[in-house]
Design a protein around this motif. Sequence first.
Motif, PDB file in Angstrom:
ATOM      1  N   TYR A  24       0.491  -0.919   0.066  1.00  0.00           N
ATOM      2  CA  TYR A  24       0.141  -0.179  -0.148  1.00  0.00           C
ATOM      3  C   TYR A  24       0.685   1.174   0.012  1.00  0.00           C
ATOM      4  CZ  TYR A  24      -3.903  -3.285   0.767  1.00  0.00           C
ATOM      5  OH  TYR A  24      -4.350  -4.661   0.833  1.00  0.00           O
ATOM      6  N   ARG A  25       0.963   1.973  -1.117  1.00  0.00           N
ATOM      7  CA  ARG A  25       1.655   2.779  -1.464  1.00  0.00           C
ATOM      8  C   ARG A  25       1.193   4.393  -1.262  1.00  0.00           C
ATOM      9  NH1 ARG A  25       6.020   0.915  -3.319  1.00  0.00           N
ATOM     10  NH2 ARG A  25       6.398  -1.652  -3.220  1.00  0.00           N
ATOM     11  N   ALA A  26       1.679   5.400  -0.684  1.00  0.00           N
ATOM     12  CA  ALA A  26       0.977   6.592  -0.811  1.00  0.00           C
ATOM     13  C   ALA A  26       1.798   7.381  -2.226  1.00  0.00           C
ATOM     14  CB  ALA A  26       2.258   7.920  -0.121  1.00  0.00           C
ATOM     15  N   ASP A  27       0.109   7.743  -2.802  1.00  0.00           N
ATOM     16  CA  ASP A  27       0.490   8.462  -3.833  1.00  0.00           C
ATOM     17  C   ASP A  27       0.718   9.762  -4.283  1.00  0.00           C
ATOM     18  OD1 ASP A  27      -1.918   9.865  -2.850  1.00  0.00           O
ATOM     19  OD2 ASP A  27      -3.356   9.717  -4.126  1.00  0.00           O
ATOM     20  N   THR A  28       1.207  10.705  -3.115  1.00  0.00           N
ATOM     21  CA  THR A  28       1.353  12.457  -2.930  1.00  0.00           C
ATOM     22  C   THR A  28       2.511  12.080  -1.436  1.00  0.00           C
ATOM     23  OG1 THR A  28      -0.267  12.974  -2.368  1.00  0.00           O
ATOM     24  CG2 THR A  28       0.588  13.127  -4.381  1.00  0.00           C
ATOM     25  N   PRO A  29       3.235  13.145  -1.214  1.00  0.00           N
ATOM     26  CA  PRO A  29       4.465  13.604  -1.934  1.00  0.00           C
ATOM     27  C   PRO A  29       5.411  13.146  -2.492  1.00  0.00           C
ATOM     28  CG  PRO A  29       4.546  13.649   0.218  1.00  0.00           C
ATOM     29  CD  PRO A  29       3.462  13.660   0.868  1.00  0.00           C
ATOM     30  N   GLU A  30       5.836  13.257  -3.357  1.00  0.00           N
ATOM     31  CA  GLU A  30       6.878  12.360  -4.365  1.00  0.00           C
ATOM     32  C   GLU A  30       7.857  12.061  -3.187  1.00  0.00           C
ATOM     33  OE1 GLU A  30       8.265  10.878  -7.436  1.00  0.00           O
ATOM     34  OE2 GLU A  30       5.951  11.750  -7.515  1.00  0.00           O
ATOM     35  N   ALA A  31       8.230  12.749  -2.617  1.00  0.00           N
ATOM     36  CA  ALA A  31       9.381  12.462  -1.503  1.00  0.00           C
ATOM     37  C   ALA A  31       8.916  11.171  -1.019  1.00  0.00           C
ATOM     38  CB  ALA A  31      10.147  13.382  -1.035  1.00  0.00           C
ATOM     39  N   LEU A  32       8.258  11.025  -0.891  1.00  0.00           N
ATOM     40  CA  LEU A  32       7.377   9.852   0.280  1.00  0.00           C
ATOM     41  C   LEU A  32       7.199   8.692  -0.590  1.00  0.00           C
ATOM     42  CD1 LEU A  32       6.907   8.654   2.692  1.00  0.00           C
ATOM     43  CD2 LEU A  32       4.635   9.732   1.954  1.00  0.00           C
ATOM     44  N   THR A  46       8.401   8.060  -3.029  1.00  0.00           N
ATOM     45  CA  THR A  46      10.351   7.692  -3.743  1.00  0.00           C
ATOM     46  C   THR A  46      10.278   6.658  -2.790  1.00  0.00           C
ATOM     47  OG1 THR A  46      10.274   9.732  -4.933  1.00  0.00           O
ATOM     48  CG2 THR A  46      12.172   8.513  -4.611  1.00  0.00           C
ATOM     49  N   ARG A  47      10.696   7.642  -1.210  1.00  0.00           N
ATOM     50  CA  ARG A  47      11.041   6.527  -0.257  1.00  0.00           C
ATOM     51  C   ARG A  47      10.390   5.361   0.233  1.00  0.00           C
ATOM     52  NH1 ARG A  47      11.616  10.499   5.075  1.00  0.00           N
ATOM     53  NH2 ARG A  47      12.417  12.333   4.229  1.00  0.00           N
ATOM     54  N   GLN A  48       9.706   5.064  -0.805  1.00  0.00           N
ATOM     55  CA  GLN A  48       8.701   4.063   0.071  1.00  0.00           C
ATOM     56  C   GLN A  48       9.106   3.294  -1.650  1.00  0.00           C
ATOM     57  OE1 GLN A  48       4.304   4.812  -0.432  1.00  0.00           O
ATOM     58  NE2 GLN A  48       3.994   5.291   1.643  1.00  0.00           N
ATOM     59  N   ALA A  49       9.383   3.788  -2.887  1.00  0.00           N
ATOM     60  CA  ALA A  49       9.711   2.830  -3.682  1.00  0.00           C
ATOM     61  C   ALA A  49      10.728   1.892  -3.275  1.00  0.00           C
ATOM     62  CB  ALA A  49       9.213   3.531  -5.283  1.00  0.00           C
ATOM     63  N   ASP A  50      11.767   2.993  -2.721  1.00  0.00           N
ATOM     64  CA  ASP A  50      13.479   3.087  -2.696  1.00  0.00           C
ATOM     65  C   ASP A  50      13.193   1.561  -2.094  1.00  0.00           C
ATOM     66  OD1 ASP A  50      13.843   4.307  -4.611  1.00  0.00           O
ATOM     67  OD2 ASP A  50      14.419   5.794  -3.615  1.00  0.00           O
ATOM     68  N   ALA A  51      13.034   1.265  -0.853  1.00  0.00           N
ATOM     69  CA  ALA A  51      12.672   0.936   0.576  1.00  0.00           C
ATOM     70  C   ALA A  51      12.007  -0.846  -0.179  1.00  0.00           C
ATOM     71  CB  ALA A  51      12.640   1.161   1.642  1.00  0.00           C
ATOM     72  N   TRP A  52      10.549  -0.215  -0.303  1.00  0.00           N
ATOM     73  CA  TRP A  52      10.035  -1.275  -0.545  1.00  0.00           C
ATOM     74  C   TRP A  52      10.175  -2.277  -1.605  1.00  0.00           C
ATOM     75  CZ3 TRP A  52       4.671   1.175   1.900  1.00  0.00           C
ATOM     76  CH2 TRP A  52       5.280   1.600   3.401  1.00  0.00           C
ATOM     77  N   ASP A  53      10.599  -1.410  -2.830  1.00  0.00           N
ATOM     78  CA  ASP A  53      10.092  -1.887  -4.419  1.00  0.00           C
ATOM     79  C   ASP A  53      11.409  -3.674  -4.320  1.00  0.00           C
ATOM     80  OD1 ASP A  53       8.222  -1.263  -5.072  1.00  0.00           O
ATOM     81  OD2 ASP A  53       9.367   0.362  -6.918  1.00  0.00           O
ATOM     82  N   PRO A  54      12.550  -3.903  -3.856  1.00  0.00           N
ATOM     83  CA  PRO A  54      13.842  -4.754  -3.866  1.00  0.00           C
ATOM     84  C   PRO A  54      12.909  -6.023  -2.405  1.00  0.00           C
ATOM     85  CG  PRO A  54      14.579  -2.396  -3.359  1.00  0.00           C
ATOM     86  CD  PRO A  54      13.084  -1.741  -2.822  1.00  0.00           C
ATOM     87  N   VAL A  55      12.178  -5.478  -1.673  1.00  0.00           N
ATOM     88  CA  VAL A  55      11.801  -6.049  -0.976  1.00  0.00           C
ATOM     89  C   VAL A  55      10.458  -7.203  -2.097  1.00  0.00           C
ATOM     90  CG1 VAL A  55      10.539  -7.549   1.054  1.00  0.00           C
ATOM     91  CG2 VAL A  55      12.711  -5.234   0.658  1.00  0.00           C
ATOM     92  N   ILE A  56       9.826  -6.824  -2.435  1.00  0.00           N
ATOM     93  CA  ILE A  56       8.781  -7.008  -3.602  1.00  0.00           C
ATOM     94  C   ILE A  56       9.419  -7.493  -4.287  1.00  0.00           C
ATOM     95  CG2 ILE A  56       6.881  -6.945  -5.118  1.00  0.00           C
ATOM     96  CD1 ILE A  56       6.449  -6.162  -2.058  1.00  0.00           C
TER      97      ILE A  56
END
Length: 263
Positions: A127-135, A137-147
């Motif tokens: 479950y990801r945020a749609d805004t703000p862009e900085a958040l 990006t943080r979620q994607a950088d940390a969570w995408d590798p685990v996915i």
Amino acid sequence: MRDLPNDPETGHQLSDPDPVKRAQIQMRRQLPKRFYTEASVAETPEGFAVQLDAKPVRTPGRALLALPTAAAAQLIADEFEAQRETIDPTTMPVLRLVNTAIDGVATDTQAVLEDIMRFSSSDMLFYRADTPEALVTRQADAWDPVIDWARSTLGARFFLAEGIVHVDQPRDAIAAVGIWLKQRDDACRLSAIHLMTTLTGSALLALAIDAGALDPDEAWTAAHIDEDWNIEQWGDDAEAIHRRVLRRRDFDAAVALIRALPG
């Protein structure tokens, strides 16, 4: 044979799921005095047993406190050694975790396995945020590798979503998590994975730590991206900080136990 006093903090049911409230409840109780001189580990037919003055320790359920490796048992012996005039179970997270594993989880590992699977069906990482862009990006950088790790290692393909509206995950993805857990279903390991799951809100983070695919510090940071973002925007809270410190202590205990168990 002298046993550790039967304290609810070391039993099947925690006095409260919140670590801060557990600590407050424990502080209101009179702590038992330290009655032993030395804590040690001895090899027995049941495994490596924790001993106090050469006498075996038992769980609140009266089972022998024995673990599959000397390193795992030594974690608990070290917690006993760290006690001073009194015995404070709130400062013994590995003991509490192992007592739960032996007295509770070992009697029904399937139930704990299924609970972890349920967490994975609504994992925080989906479950990801749609805004703000900085958040975002943080979620994607940390969570995408685990996915990506779950897809490549577990064979589990999960759907991502923006916001908090529940998204049904593929049954075969959840089944893949179950297959992985079935291969690692000893009571102590499952207890540690389950604790990490509940503390982080993510079964996938817990599984990646267990597999050695994710550094525990990175996982802890990943689990608190949203919380840290809010702190940056609005400031922190003393009670919340204290609660997080206690949760991190329990998390570190689970990590230490997993690392001390057979691979």
